[in-house]
Design a protein around this motif. Sequence first.
Motif, PDB file in Angstrom:
ATOM      1  N   GLY A 107      56.749  11.274  64.035  1.00 19.12           N
ATOM      2  CA  GLY A 107      55.909  12.202  64.778  1.00 19.12           C
ATOM      3  C   GLY A 107      56.639  12.972  65.864  1.00 19.12           C
ATOM      4  N   GLY A 108      57.941  12.703  66.045  1.00 17.36           N
ATOM      5  CA  GLY A 108      58.714  13.422  67.066  1.00 17.36           C
ATOM      6  C   GLY A 108      59.036  14.837  66.608  1.00 17.36           C
ATOM      7  N   PRO A 109      59.641  15.631  67.501  1.00 17.03           N
ATOM      8  CA  PRO A 109      59.921  17.041  67.192  1.00 17.03           C
ATOM      9  C   PRO A 109      60.733  17.245  65.915  1.00 17.03           C
ATOM     10  N   ALA A 110      61.683  16.346  65.646  1.00 20.85           N
ATOM     11  CA  ALA A 110      62.591  16.542  64.507  1.00 20.85           C
ATOM     12  C   ALA A 110      62.113  15.846  63.242  1.00 20.85           C
ATOM     13  N   PHE A 111      60.970  15.162  63.313  1.00 21.98           N
ATOM     14  CA  PHE A 111      60.555  14.267  62.227  1.00 21.98           C
ATOM     15  C   PHE A 111      60.451  14.967  60.869  1.00 21.98           C
TER      16      PHE A 111
END
Length: 105
Positions: free
Chosen positions: A40-44
């Motif tokens: 769910g992080g920016p780079a996921f």
Amino acid sequence: ASAAVGTLGIEVAPLDRVTAQQLELPQGLRGVVVADVRAGGPAFEQIAGPDNGGPDIILAVEGKPVARPADFRAALRGTKPGDIVSLSVFNSQSKTRRVERIKLQ
């Protein structure tokens, strides 16, 4: 020891010779290995960790080569949430290069 980069939600580790051989990377490839991508992080959606089609090797941030985790962190210093950062990436599975643009959190 890998270093957490909160703004991208990924952890990177040094790319040493053993890792490069295990991943069958082209000789002379310089970069940092994506050790973990926060769900769910920016780079996921864009960056592959070791468990989801990678690991990706990050070669450069904003066109600046990153040979070790300290370079990676230095390249992100001075960025702020909402900034869009371009990463030059090599995928260890498909052996392809690409550029990803990721919005920092």
